[in-house]
Design a protein around this motif. Structure first.
Motif, PDB file in Angstrom:
ATOM      1  N   PHE A 170       3.630 -13.722   0.407  1.00 18.02           N
ATOM      2  CA  PHE A 170       3.591 -12.484  -0.367  1.00 18.02           C
ATOM      3  C   PHE A 170       4.918 -11.756  -0.316  1.00 18.02           C
ATOM      4  N   ASN A 171       5.101 -10.808   0.563  1.00 19.44           N
ATOM      5  CA  ASN A 171       6.301  -9.977   0.507  1.00 19.44           C
ATOM      6  C   ASN A 171       7.455 -10.610   1.266  1.00 19.44           C
ATOM      7  N   CYS A 220      -0.956   0.760   0.869  1.00 17.67           N
ATOM      8  CA  CYS A 220      -1.201  -0.686   0.879  1.00 17.67           C
ATOM      9  C   CYS A 220      -0.627  -1.355   2.124  1.00 17.67           C
ATOM     10  N   ARG A 222       0.814  -4.928   3.659  1.00 21.37           N
ATOM     11  CA  ARG A 222       1.384  -6.198   3.246  1.00 21.37           C
ATOM     12  C   ARG A 222       1.972  -6.937   4.447  1.00 21.37           C
TER      13      ARG A 222
END
Length: 328
Positions: A170-171, A220, A222
């Protein structure tokens, strides 16, 4: 043609770092890029073939000229919000482009393919550490397009023997520790470089999208992985295929979730400067929490994420942010 590897998106953020890692491992990276979001100045470790995945002829020409051992596919549109506003473009560019690439790869007799996928294929599954066995249920067109390409690879694997490694992450954050490469987008959309631009006064403030998510501080969560660690895994995945191992999926992450507010606090520690913040509304398609379990990569590939601590990633990104960067 020896040790050539075709790297689509090789002029982009992750692709350019992958090219450096490949060169260091003894391969010759061929950066295939249309330069729509990449930078010619980031292509330092092998030739640049300027082409577009939506043009099957240019893909076939690159494969014919360089006859690579394998294809490493990073090129894609990747903005969640944009994919929600304009899904047609994401399905056309990402999926049609990948179909051109995969079919041309098979036609050229190449049977090794490494695909840059995303944990966005899992959708919004809060409170769950995502593993390769987690059900995939994307909630935006970006994740949906990547999931479709994964299915495509499995189909071509079954019908044409296309061996592949799929990496879901993801990130991605940080920058080359040696300062040769970094993260630079136009426009910039990623949290850490946006935050550092706000710290530098290059933008008025960082907008935090949503503060009412079901997370400890409402922002959020992450999982962040250092770009250098990420591309090291891709070289390991390449060697996995070249050693004759079977097709495999791997998640890549630190296994830790950090909220937007926690990232901001870490930036204050690293830069010793405050981050100006504006509170914004939620963005459509954003999941509340995405944390990637990476045990399979650790155990089977022998992957060792050495720089994926939050302050380390921000520190490397901060060093790059103070450089002139790539010139248009």
């Amino acid at each position: 043609m020896g040790q050539n590897i075709l790297v689509t998106g090789g002029a982009g953020y992750i692709g350019s770092h992958a090219c450096k890692a490949l060169a260091r491992a003894g391969f010759t990276p061929i950066a295939f890029d249309n330069l729509s979001t990449g930078w010619a100045g980031a292509v330092k470790y092998g030739p640049l073939f300027q082409g577009d995945l939506t043009d099957r002829a240019s893909v076939a020409a690159a494969l014919a000229e360089y006859q690579p051992l394998a294809v490493m596919h990073f090129a894609a549109l990747s903005l969640v919000g944009e994919s929600m506003r304009d899904p047609e473009t994401y399905w056309r560019v990402n999926v049609n482009g990948a179909l051109n690439l995969i079919s041309a790869t098979v036609a050229a007799g190449i049977r090794n393919f490494i695909f840059s996928s995303t944990c966005a294929t899992y959708g919004d599954q809060d409170g769950v550490v995502l593993t390769e066995a987690t059900r995939q249920a994307p909630i935006n067109a970006y994740g949906g397009s990547k999931r479709a390409i994964e299915d495509m690879l499995r189909d071509f694997g079954a019908s044409h023997g296309l061996n592949h490694v799929i990496f879901r992450y993801f990130n991605v954050a940080g920058a080359d520790p040696e300062g040769e490469l970094g993260e630079q987008h136009q426009p910039e959309t990623h949290l850490i470089p946006l935050m550092l631009e706000a710290v530098q006064g290059k933008r008025p403030a960082l907008t935090v999208f949503g503060d009412d998510y079901p997370t400890p501080d409402g922002t959020c969560l992450r999982d962040y992985v250092h770009v250098s660690d990420l591309v090291d895994a891709h070289v390991l995945g390449l060697n996995w295929l070249l050693d004759g191992r079977p097709s495999r999926d791997f998640n890549l992450g630190s296994g830790k979730g950090f909220s937007v507010r926690e990232v901001i606090e870490a930036s204050r520690f690293v830069t010793n400067r405050d981050v100006p913040v504006i509170q914004g509304a939620r963005r459509p398609g954003d999941a509340a929490a995405l944390v990637s379990g990476s045990e399979r990569a650790l155990e089977e590939l022998g992957w060792q994420p050495k720089r994926s601590e939050l302050r380390q990633m921000i520190g490397d990104a901060w060093a790059w942010a103070q450089k002139p960067g790539y010139q248009a």
